[in-house]
Design a protein around this motif. Sequence first.
Motif, PDB file in Angstrom:
ATOM      1  N   TRP A  66      -3.121  -8.831  -8.184  1.00  0.00           N
ATOM      2  CA  TRP A  66      -2.906  -7.481  -7.795  1.00  0.00           C
ATOM      3  C   TRP A  66      -4.241  -6.879  -7.289  1.00  0.00           C
ATOM      4  N   ASP A  67      -5.086  -6.750  -8.476  1.00  0.00           N
ATOM      5  CA  ASP A  67      -6.300  -6.214  -8.145  1.00  0.00           C
ATOM      6  C   ASP A  67      -7.117  -7.020  -7.203  1.00  0.00           C
ATOM      7  N   ASP A  68      -7.022  -8.276  -7.094  1.00  0.00           N
ATOM      8  CA  ASP A  68      -7.872  -9.145  -5.915  1.00  0.00           C
ATOM      9  C   ASP A  68      -7.127  -9.012  -4.652  1.00  0.00           C
ATOM     10  N   PHE A  69      -5.922  -8.628  -4.722  1.00  0.00           N
ATOM     11  CA  PHE A  69      -5.238  -8.612  -3.390  1.00  0.00           C
ATOM     12  C   PHE A  69      -5.516  -7.216  -2.789  1.00  0.00           C
ATOM     13  N   ASP A  70      -5.470  -6.006  -3.729  1.00  0.00           N
ATOM     14  CA  ASP A  70      -5.887  -4.737  -3.263  1.00  0.00           C
ATOM     15  C   ASP A  70      -7.365  -4.841  -2.642  1.00  0.00           C
ATOM     16  N   ASN A  71      -8.215  -5.506  -3.327  1.00  0.00           N
ATOM     17  CA  ASN A  71      -9.874  -5.578  -2.852  1.00  0.00           C
ATOM     18  C   ASN A  71      -9.781  -6.247  -1.700  1.00  0.00           C
ATOM     19  N   ASN A  72      -8.853  -6.788  -0.945  1.00  0.00           N
ATOM     20  CA  ASN A  72      -8.842  -7.434   0.153  1.00  0.00           C
ATOM     21  C   ASN A  72      -8.263  -7.159   1.252  1.00  0.00           C
ATOM     22  N   LEU A  73      -7.574  -5.913   1.174  1.00  0.00           N
ATOM     23  CA  LEU A  73      -6.659  -5.106   2.367  1.00  0.00           C
ATOM     24  C   LEU A  73      -7.523  -5.232   3.691  1.00  0.00           C
ATOM     25  N   GLU A  74      -8.644  -4.683   3.502  1.00  0.00           N
ATOM     26  CA  GLU A  74      -9.393  -4.701   4.699  1.00  0.00           C
ATOM     27  C   GLU A  74      -9.444  -5.749   5.571  1.00  0.00           C
ATOM     28  N   ASN A  75      -9.069  -6.887   5.087  1.00  0.00           N
ATOM     29  CA  ASN A  75      -9.181  -8.243   5.831  1.00  0.00           C
ATOM     30  C   ASN A  75      -7.879  -8.766   6.286  1.00  0.00           C
ATOM     31  N   ILE A  76      -6.673  -7.876   6.125  1.00  0.00           N
ATOM     32  CA  ILE A  76      -5.474  -8.324   6.270  1.00  0.00           C
ATOM     33  C   ILE A  76      -4.913  -7.750   7.533  1.00  0.00           C
ATOM     34  N   ASN A  77      -4.396  -8.259   8.633  1.00  0.00           N
ATOM     35  CA  ASN A  77      -3.694  -7.874   9.780  1.00  0.00           C
ATOM     36  C   ASN A  77      -2.232  -7.944   9.692  1.00  0.00           C
ATOM     37  N   GLN A  78      -1.739  -8.729   8.861  1.00  0.00           N
ATOM     38  CA  GLN A  78      -0.191  -8.966   8.797  1.00  0.00           C
ATOM     39  C   GLN A  78       0.110  -9.336   7.339  1.00  0.00           C
ATOM     40  N   LEU A  79       1.142  -8.599   6.988  1.00  0.00           N
ATOM     41  CA  LEU A  79       1.697  -8.985   5.728  1.00  0.00           C
ATOM     42  C   LEU A  79       3.407  -9.212   5.725  1.00  0.00           C
ATOM     43  N   ASP A  80       3.567 -10.376   5.143  1.00  0.00           N
ATOM     44  CA  ASP A  80       4.926 -10.666   5.139  1.00  0.00           C
ATOM     45  C   ASP A  80       5.454 -10.768   3.503  1.00  0.00           C
ATOM     46  N   PHE A  81       6.388 -10.198   3.255  1.00  0.00           N
ATOM     47  CA  PHE A  81       7.043 -10.210   1.909  1.00  0.00           C
ATOM     48  C   PHE A  81       8.312 -10.768   1.726  1.00  0.00           C
ATOM     49  N   TYR A  82       8.583 -11.433   0.895  1.00  0.00           N
ATOM     50  CA  TYR A  82       9.899 -12.119   0.530  1.00  0.00           C
ATOM     51  C   TYR A  82       9.966 -12.056  -0.952  1.00  0.00           C
ATOM     52  N   GLY A  83      11.338 -12.657  -1.330  1.00  0.00           N
ATOM     53  CA  GLY A  83      11.403 -12.390  -2.881  1.00  0.00           C
ATOM     54  C   GLY A  83      11.963 -13.859  -3.279  1.00  0.00           C
ATOM     55  N   GLY A  84      12.762 -13.607  -4.402  1.00  0.00           N
ATOM     56  CA  GLY A  84      13.429 -12.209  -4.887  1.00  0.00           C
ATOM     57  C   GLY A  84      13.748 -11.238  -3.939  1.00  0.00           C
ATOM     58  N   GLU A  85      13.822 -10.018  -4.361  1.00  0.00           N
ATOM     59  CA  GLU A  85      13.920  -8.870  -3.629  1.00  0.00           C
ATOM     60  C   GLU A  85      12.598  -8.104  -3.652  1.00  0.00           C
ATOM     61  N   PRO A  86      11.894  -8.067  -2.294  1.00  0.00           N
ATOM     62  CA  PRO A  86      10.594  -7.411  -2.426  1.00  0.00           C
ATOM     63  C   PRO A  86      10.617  -5.918  -2.638  1.00  0.00           C
ATOM     64  N   PHE A  87      11.794  -5.305  -2.308  1.00  0.00           N
ATOM     65  CA  PHE A  87      11.862  -3.701  -2.483  1.00  0.00           C
ATOM     66  C   PHE A  87      12.045  -3.356  -3.933  1.00  0.00           C
ATOM     67  N   MET A  88      12.193  -4.475  -4.853  1.00  0.00           N
ATOM     68  CA  MET A  88      12.047  -4.089  -6.151  1.00  0.00           C
ATOM     69  C   MET A  88      10.901  -4.222  -6.923  1.00  0.00           C
ATOM     70  N   SER A  89      10.096  -4.516  -6.249  1.00  0.00           N
ATOM     71  CA  SER A  89       8.570  -4.606  -6.722  1.00  0.00           C
ATOM     72  C   SER A  89       7.675  -3.387  -6.772  1.00  0.00           C
ATOM     73  N   ASP A  90       7.550  -2.768  -7.742  1.00  0.00           N
ATOM     74  CA  ASP A  90       6.637  -1.595  -8.042  1.00  0.00           C
ATOM     75  C   ASP A  90       5.398  -1.897  -7.518  1.00  0.00           C
ATOM     76  N   LYS A  91       4.809  -2.972  -7.889  1.00  0.00           N
ATOM     77  CA  LYS A  91       3.299  -3.320  -7.437  1.00  0.00           C
ATOM     78  C   LYS A  91       3.073  -3.294  -5.923  1.00  0.00           C
ATOM     79  N   MET A  92       4.100  -3.777  -5.373  1.00  0.00           N
ATOM     80  CA  MET A  92       4.149  -3.876  -3.855  1.00  0.00           C
ATOM     81  C   MET A  92       4.100  -2.540  -3.237  1.00  0.00           C
ATOM     82  N   TRP A  93       4.743  -1.673  -3.790  1.00  0.00           N
ATOM     83  CA  TRP A  93       4.880  -0.215  -3.096  1.00  0.00           C
ATOM     84  C   TRP A  93       3.454   0.405  -3.410  1.00  0.00           C
TER      85      TRP A  93
END
Length: 301
Positions: A66-93
């Motif tokens: 998650w820390d690595d991901f957060d540090n690269n947000l400026e390089n991302i144009n599209q995010l696709d979330f799958y699961g499990g159920e992605p709405f249950m992920s606190d870290k995603m929010w």
Amino acid sequence: NGLAKFELNLGNQCNLKCRTCGPHSSSTWLKERFERQEQDNYTDFKAYAKEMRKFSKWYESDSPFWDDFDNNLENINQLDFYGGEPFMSDKMWGTLKKAVDDGYSKDIELHFATNCTHWPSEKIEVFKEFRHLNLNFSIDGVGKGFNYTRYPGEWDEAEITLKKAREFAKTHNDIHMSWIITLSTINIYSLPEIIAEYEEKYNDFGIYLNLVHDPKYYNLNILPNGIKEGVIDRLESIPKDAYCWQNYLPGVIQYIKNGTPNVGLWKQAMREIKWADSYRNQSFREVYPDYYKLIQDTTNE
């Protein structure tokens, strides 16, 4: 330039145990799979659950990902979330909020595949800060068919979620919502009812017909000949002005026609359905009476 697309399968945390799923994609499946099939392979349920943790640990809250991901947000144009159920992920929010706080959200397009049983209204407000939102709701049946295929989900609750999503769409500048109907040897005969419900009440949503490929015994290309013919007749009864005919249904019908009947896999599907019915106190016969009759009339099952 940014990344064209970043796809995240957020582990197996989920509140449903859909018929065509399993513990690799839903934590709710663990106990049932262990008690029905895995007791001889593990010393106890705890050992089995520990082994299955490999499907979720990468995205657990304490993962360094998650820390690595957060540090690269400026390089991302599209995010696709799958699961499990992605709405249950606190870290995603938390990550989505960080994208807003850091000023990147206006350049990011979001895609979600959600099981239609979650709508955390306060958290979802963050979607308004993103460039585009694509919400895909998994709908493998309506009424009793939804309750059966997406156990222990309830169609009444799913309709509430769809209503909330429709209201939310009025407040978002750029949003697209769709039904994703995953077709299997379980629910294929009920597709006309699903399409009728969609056409009557939900045709402001998009629609996509998806196919189960694994487990193989739920794949439509293994249908025995007699059942195959009955299923194709059934699908061709769907009104030709229904939206699904424009892009998807002809391909599904052709896929079934081109399939190679496999009696062994078909019998395995029937055994799996009976086992799950017994474990969950459900009844394929009661939910799909016409399909059940077709099966009885054309096979020895």
